[in-house]
Design a protein around this motif. Structure first.
Motif, mmCIF file in Angstrom:
data_model
loop_
_atom_site.group_PDB
_atom_site.id
_atom_site.type_symbol
_atom_site.label_atom_id
_atom_site.label_comp_id
_atom_site.label_asym_id
_atom_site.label_seq_id
_atom_site.Cartn_x
_atom_site.Cartn_y
_atom_site.Cartn_z
ATOM 1 N N PHE A 39 15.922 8.667 63.056
ATOM 2 C CA PHE A 39 17.223 8.923 62.416
ATOM 3 C C PHE A 39 18.121 7.687 62.533
ATOM 4 C CE2 PHE A 39 21.697 10.069 63.193
ATOM 5 C CZ PHE A 39 22.027 10.522 61.925
ATOM 6 N N THR A 40 18.253 7.155 63.747
ATOM 7 C CA THR A 40 19.134 6.016 63.982
ATOM 8 C C THR A 40 18.723 4.812 63.141
ATOM 9 O OG1 THR A 40 19.154 6.806 66.264
ATOM 10 C CG2 THR A 40 20.208 4.685 65.830
ATOM 11 N N ILE A 41 17.443 4.446 63.229
ATOM 12 C CA ILE A 41 16.991 3.228 62.561
ATOM 13 C C ILE A 41 17.036 3.382 61.046
ATOM 14 C CG2 ILE A 41 15.023 1.672 62.249
ATOM 15 C CD1 ILE A 41 14.236 2.431 65.173
ATOM 16 N N VAL A 42 16.489 4.494 60.524
ATOM 17 C CA VAL A 42 16.439 4.680 59.069
ATOM 18 C C VAL A 42 17.857 4.799 58.498
ATOM 19 C CG1 VAL A 42 15.605 6.154 57.196
ATOM 20 C CG2 VAL A 42 14.141 5.701 59.166
ATOM 21 N N TYR A 82 8.309 17.794 54.613
ATOM 22 C CA TYR A 82 9.052 16.586 54.245
ATOM 23 C C TYR A 82 9.853 16.813 52.961
ATOM 24 C CZ TYR A 82 9.601 11.553 53.043
ATOM 25 O OH TYR A 82 10.078 10.304 52.707
ATOM 26 N N PHE A 83 9.171 17.309 51.928
ATOM 27 C CA PHE A 83 9.856 17.440 50.640
ATOM 28 C C PHE A 83 10.855 18.592 50.637
ATOM 29 C CE2 PHE A 83 6.542 14.554 49.277
ATOM 30 C CZ PHE A 83 7.264 13.679 48.501
ATOM 31 N N PHE A 84 10.581 19.659 51.383
ATOM 32 C CA PHE A 84 11.581 20.733 51.479
ATOM 33 C C PHE A 84 12.838 20.211 52.157
ATOM 34 C CE2 PHE A 84 8.086 23.950 50.862
ATOM 35 C CZ PHE A 84 8.605 24.408 49.661
ATOM 36 N N ILE A 85 12.663 19.499 53.261
ATOM 37 C CA ILE A 85 13.824 18.948 53.971
ATOM 38 C C ILE A 85 14.563 17.979 53.054
ATOM 39 C CG2 ILE A 85 14.534 17.464 55.896
ATOM 40 C CD1 ILE A 85 12.377 18.720 57.598
ATOM 41 N N ALA A 86 13.798 17.123 52.344
ATOM 42 C CA ALA A 86 14.424 16.139 51.456
ATOM 43 C C ALA A 86 15.241 16.839 50.375
ATOM 44 C CB ALA A 86 13.338 15.255 50.836
ATOM 45 N N LYS A 87 14.661 17.874 49.770
ATOM 46 C CA LYS A 87 15.369 18.583 48.700
ATOM 47 C C LYS A 87 16.632 19.234 49.243
ATOM 48 C CE LYS A 87 12.796 19.924 45.038
ATOM 49 N NZ LYS A 87 11.962 20.703 44.168
ATOM 50 N N GLY A 122 20.651 4.439 54.847
ATOM 51 C CA GLY A 122 21.761 5.394 54.760
ATOM 52 C C GLY A 122 21.467 6.670 55.521
ATOM 53 N N VAL A 123 22.582 7.401 55.820
ATOM 54 C CA VAL A 123 22.473 8.571 56.685
ATOM 55 C C VAL A 123 21.656 9.697 56.034
ATOM 56 C CG1 VAL A 123 23.772 10.342 57.933
ATOM 57 C CG2 VAL A 123 24.639 8.009 57.827
ATOM 58 N N ASP A 124 21.727 9.846 54.703
ATOM 59 C CA ASP A 124 20.989 10.927 54.049
ATOM 60 C C ASP A 124 19.499 10.820 54.289
ATOM 61 O OD1 ASP A 124 23.214 12.120 53.144
ATOM 62 O OD2 ASP A 124 22.954 11.602 51.017
ATOM 63 N N ILE A 125 18.951 9.651 53.914
ATOM 64 C CA ILE A 125 17.515 9.439 54.124
ATOM 65 C C ILE A 125 17.197 9.503 55.623
ATOM 66 C CG2 ILE A 125 15.610 7.786 53.820
ATOM 67 C CD1 ILE A 125 16.341 8.724 51.166
ATOM 68 N N GLY A 126 18.092 8.926 56.445
ATOM 69 C CA GLY A 126 17.908 8.972 57.899
ATOM 70 C C GLY A 126 17.773 10.399 58.401
ATOM 71 N N THR A 127 18.626 11.290 57.907
ATOM 72 C CA THR A 127 18.573 12.689 58.326
ATOM 73 C C THR A 127 17.243 13.329 57.913
ATOM 74 O OG1 THR A 127 20.948 12.764 57.949
ATOM 75 C CG2 THR A 127 19.837 14.879 58.258
ATOM 76 N N VAL A 128 16.831 13.061 56.676
ATOM 77 C CA VAL A 128 15.560 13.618 56.197
ATOM 78 C C VAL A 128 14.413 13.191 57.110
ATOM 79 C CG1 VAL A 128 13.877 13.622 54.316
ATOM 80 C CG2 VAL A 128 16.325 13.702 53.801
ATOM 81 N N ILE A 129 14.340 11.884 57.369
ATOM 82 C CA ILE A 129 13.223 11.366 58.177
ATOM 83 C C ILE A 129 13.291 11.901 59.606
ATOM 84 C CG2 ILE A 129 12.062 9.263 58.996
ATOM 85 C CD1 ILE A 129 11.951 9.626 55.974
ATOM 86 N N GLY A 130 14.480 11.885 60.205
ATOM 87 C CA GLY A 130 14.647 12.373 61.577
ATOM 88 C C GLY A 130 14.208 13.826 61.705
#
Lengths: 452, 452
Positions: free
Chosen positions: B378-381, B442-447, B386-394
């Motif tokens: 989360f921190t690095i991404v 991954y994709f559910f969280i991303a959506k 940006g925080v959105d993608i960071g949140t998804v990945i974390g």
């Protein structure tokens, strides 16, 4: 699967746990004492560490030592910390020197020092000698308590000498034959001594000796003992003077530990060094997190490679669909080769000098795997996504399998040559390499074939 | 790494190869004969199969049997096929019954039948008895040649009985104590017999017997022998009558084979069953291709999952960048858990009944790994994308690690419960499950997070 699995029924363990909870110690003693050693050990391994200490204290003295010797060193260490000083000192003095050294390695330094100082002088000397050998060497795991015999003696004299040491020698079944200055000349088995005609000398019935140096790697020495199917292997110093023996049961436990370690490291786990259910969750987590991080950091390379090709991806999103399949297959191929060669190295079937042979073999294996998988992939993908995408995927499979098998097969040998652990070194390197270079190959082929 | 690795210098092997090429047989005999058994075996393993047969024929008769017994059964089989009928028959009759059965399993059926028929009647009976036990049972690997003693005998009588069997018994160091009907009552070691005061009976010095059934699994029995640090373990029938013994060196070779097998299967390779450099390239390829195909077919699920989300991918191509990283980490976490539990099962530290305990442990381990890796990701991404993608990945890391560790830890136990090999079953199932479900998550969280 068998009666053996039911060695200790869950109900038995529950009864014991309840007896401990109720402090019903007489009941506990009456219940545990008559069981064979193997069952007591199995029960102790299923209790938590406080219960284990209580149950252990209930054992009669002779049994206690017997059980203690068979326990895993990590559990021995837990017990020693839970017992009273006096009991510990006595137990410690009764252990064989090699078992004692194994336990010492598990104990906190100050307790280890105190226990060593409390030993009788002769036991302390023997222990100090073993502690003098480097960690991981066979000198650390050998037993200094053996019976050596002279080649000039008659077999009857040798048997008499032996009968004086029936209590303290680690084994009486394989005896090193030495000159006066302790130089190893041969070995003689008790069976041969008993078989010999009266008046025969030891020199006449002994076998040529096979030995290892005390500073040699413990795993290599144990493997040698196993390969030669010997009950005991003499350990010598650099003047070929005998300093100890490795018995087959110790060789077995060295090999089991080494195999556990290899197996763990191939999958990126640090070896636990204690039974799974007795390891704390935090310990399990710690044994895995470092490798996961290392592998994840390696995998960020894939993010960077993909970033370079982001435009290509945006243009042909279909390419993204195959990324997990391609990378997965490349990784599997690499791991297969690495595991096979790592195991062959451990068993002594392959040596670092065989690099050329292994390279050529794995190249051919990888190429043939690539032809099979690439051919299949080309056919199936062409039918669904068209011949262009089919060609890209087929060619990538071909290149990836060849590359992955070759690199995977060679890495363990390179690791050994630079004195790294093949199992540790090969794993992260192969994943990182195959994942990143696989993607590069994939996109280059895609760009060439699709003309983008 | 040590002198042991240089046991056979390459130059020695080359000299022998040249002597064979020049048909300089006298030279060859003079060169090989004085070497210790271990070195001869190491040399034979490095020659190709024709050279091996030539070199083997140069050995004097006694040595030849000694060397043959230590060779890998696959190489024994090669040799038998290369030798003349008469030599083969003689060699075959001289083998111990358990070694003979192991070799028989490697030989073509018609040759095996012919060799069996050529055996002396008593040897044939003993061999037939062993062949009667199911494949994989300890009955197949035990030795029927043991010396049993009576509890009423004096130790002196037992020693006399023993001295009659010094030549033919597999071991003379651990003796089963039996009643008249062969029911096992205890075991006594040669050491105890030698130590006993004159007039003592065997019953007074024997130890309680631990045993396994002849139909029990060979690996479980060998593990038991190793855990108890016994030199020999009695094998009994279902009326607890003794039928054979398992010696520690045979236990060791069973365990080594089992460990090689587990290690291979965890990485998706069929065990080779012969030394790496002696296996043909096609054999290596065959040992891997089936698993690669199975895993690749499983991985096509990922293609289908990604296809479902193709629109999402086209919209946010950045999501594609992290696919290899996420899937790789999930797979690694699952493999770590599966390997750890598979090994614990093999060592007997965990049993199928412990499913609940393992599930809860692995859930916690996975969750804590997920917190660490997810937090870092989360921190690095966030900083880079940006925080959105960071949140998804974390969040995906968190969910993936928890899921993968739990499933990975539980699969080997389920495999064992349904009597499948934990190492085989766990591997493809975990990769397929983690890869496909990981992408879904991954994709559910991303959506959800990105609102697309």
């Amino acid at each position: 699967m068998t009666d053996v699995d039911d060695l200790v029924p869950d109900s038995t363990v529950r009864n014991i746990e309840q007896a401990i909870a109720r402090s019903a110690f007489a009941e506990l003693t009456a219940f545990i004492s008559p069981l064979p050693t193997g069952q007591i050990v199995a029960i102790l391994e299923r209790l938590d560490s406080n219960e284990r200490a209580v149950a252990y204290r209930m054992l009669p003295k002779g049994r206690a030592l017997e059980v203690f010797e068979v326990l895993d060193p990590s559990l021995q260490s837990d017990l020693v910390l839970a017992l009273q000083d006096e009991q510990t000192a006595e137990l410690f003095a009764d252990l064989d020197p090699d078992d004692r050294v194994e336990l010492l390695d598990e104990l906190p330094a100050n307790l280890a020092r105190r226990l060593l100082q409390g030993l009788p002088a002769d036991e302390r000397d023997m222990t100090a000698e073993i502690l003098g050998y480097p960690q991981g060497s066979i000198g650390r795991r050998m037993s200094p308590e053996f019976v050596r015999v002279d080649p000039e003696w008659t077999t009857a004299t040798a048997l008499t000498k032996l009968s004086d040491h029936l209590d303290d020698a680690e084994t009486v079944y394989t005896l090193p034959v030495t000159a006066d200055d302790r130089t190893l000349i041969g070995v003689v088995s008790l069976r041969e001594l008993l078989k010999a005609a009266p008046g025969t000398t030891v020199g006449q019935v002994m076998q040529p000796a096979q030995w290892v140096h005390a500073t040699d790697d413990a795993e290599t020495a144990a493997r040698r003992c196993a390969d030669l199917k010997m009950l005991a292997l003499p350990i010598v110093d650099h003047e070929t003077r005998i300093v100890g023996i490795l018995t087959v049961d110790d060789a077995l436990s060295i090999l089991e530990d080494a195999d556990s370690e290899d197996q763990a490291r191939i999958s990126g786990v640090e070896p636990l060094r204690r039974p799974y259910l007795t390891a704390p969750v935090l310990g399990l987590m710690r044994s895995r997190v470092v490798w996961l991080l290392v592998l994840a950091v390696g995998a960020t390379l894939t993010v960077q490679v993909l970033e370079v090709f982001e435009e290509t991806l945006a243009e042909v999103v279909t390419l993204a669909l195959f990324i997990p399949l391609l990378i997965g297959t490349g990784g599997n191929t690499g791991n297969q080769a690495a595991t096979t060669v790592t195991r062959a190295l451990a068993l002594g079937d392959v040596r670092p000098q065989d690099l050329g042979k292994v390279l050529f073999r794995e190249f051919r294996v990888g190429l043939s795997l690539g032809v099979v998988l690439g051919g299949l992939a080309f056919t199936i993908v062409s039918l669904i996504y068209g011949v262009d995408i089919g060609t890209v995927i087929g060619l990538t499979f071909l290149a990836l399998c060849t590359m992955a098998a070759t690199v995977g097969g060679v890495m363990p040998l390179i690791a050994r040559a630079i004195r790294a652990d093949p199992a540790v070194f090969a794993n992260p390197f192969i994943s990182t390499f195959v994942d990143a270079s696989g993607l590069l190959v994939y996109f280059f082929i895609a760009k060439a074939v699709l003309g983008i």
